[in-house]
Enzyme design. Structure first.
Site, PDB file in Angstrom:
ATOM      1  N   ASP A  62       2.568   0.131  -0.697  1.00 19.26           N
ATOM      2  CA  ASP A  62       2.835   1.496  -0.284  1.00 19.26           C
ATOM      3  C   ASP A  62       2.708   2.354  -1.544  1.00 19.26           C
ATOM      4  O   ASP A  62       2.844   1.852  -2.664  1.00 19.26           O
ATOM      5  CB  ASP A  62       4.242   1.587   0.314  1.00 19.26           C
ATOM      6  CG  ASP A  62       4.593   2.988   0.756  1.00 19.26           C
ATOM      7  OD1 ASP A  62       3.737   3.651   1.375  1.00 19.26           O
ATOM      8  OD2 ASP A  62       5.720   3.431   0.468  1.00 19.26           O
ATOM      9  N   ASP A 119       4.123   6.005  -2.248  1.00 19.90           N
ATOM     10  CA  ASP A 119       5.325   6.745  -2.644  1.00 19.90           C
ATOM     11  C   ASP A 119       6.558   5.849  -2.568  1.00 19.90           C
ATOM     12  O   ASP A 119       6.848   5.271  -1.541  1.00 19.90           O
ATOM     13  CB  ASP A 119       5.488   7.968  -1.741  1.00 19.90           C
ATOM     14  CG  ASP A 119       4.247   8.844  -1.751  1.00 19.90           C
ATOM     15  OD1 ASP A 119       3.773   9.168  -2.850  1.00 19.90           O
ATOM     16  OD2 ASP A 119       3.744   9.171  -0.664  1.00 19.90           O
TER      17      ASP A 119
END
Length: 178
Positions: free
Chosen positions: A8, A10
């Site tokens: 991922d 952020d």
């Protein structure tokens, strides 16, 4: 056998911001801060033979909060600092009901098809329940980076860590046995 670590963006590669008590993605280059240990962690995974692929929901581009050119500049900076094989992006919002927005596994499945990835020997590293559920749906190992956020849905990952560096340690240790 091609293995990957899906990351991922952020909260894993770069820091989230906090708005109204909730973690949110940066919307400007000035707000975009890559974690100090992220590049070394990705390099270690890459050196161990894993593809490193970012899979990220970026609805702020669709809603106009983040200009697409700014998101692309953020991704250019990630590529400049670390050996990332690909960045797959979902620009949709939940209401679009697309196949690519996590918690659906579309981004992971697209990468698996593109690169011939064996998902059962691959991992996803994320800081939200959406990441964990997407990895589970795709058949990957799941690693949750826990910042103590109040999550709007529960999800139980295979491993919980405090950073991408700890996730890399776990993955590399687990794969020494194989």
């Amino acid at each position: 056998m091609v293995r990957a670590v899906f990351l991922d963006r952020d909260g894993v590669i770069n820091a989230n911001l906090e708005r109204n008590g909730k973690p949110v993605a940066p919307t400007t280059l000035a707000e975009f801060k890559i974690f100090p240990d992220a590049a070394a962690a990705v390099r270690r995974l890459k050196d161990a033979g894993f593809l490193t692929i970012v899979v990220t929901n970026q609805p702020d581009v669709r809603t106009g909060l983040t200009p697409k050119a700014i998101m692309e500049a953020m991704h250019d900076e990630i590529r400049r600092q670390m050996p990332i094989d690909d960045i797959l992006i979902c620009l949709h919002v939940d209401a679009d009901n697309c196949a690519c927005r996590k918690p659906k596994p579309g981004l992971i499945l697209t990468a698996a098809e593109k690169y011939g990835i064996y998902l059962a020997s691959s991992y996803i590293v994320g800081d939200r329940w959406r990441d964990v559920l997407a990895g589970q749906a795709a058949g990957c190992g799941t690693i949750f980076v826990d910042y103590g956020y109040v999550q709007d849905q529960p999800a139980t990952a295979d491993q919980t860590v405090n950073s991408l560096a700890e996730a890399a340690d776990f993955i590399l240790k687990a794969n020494k046995k194989n």
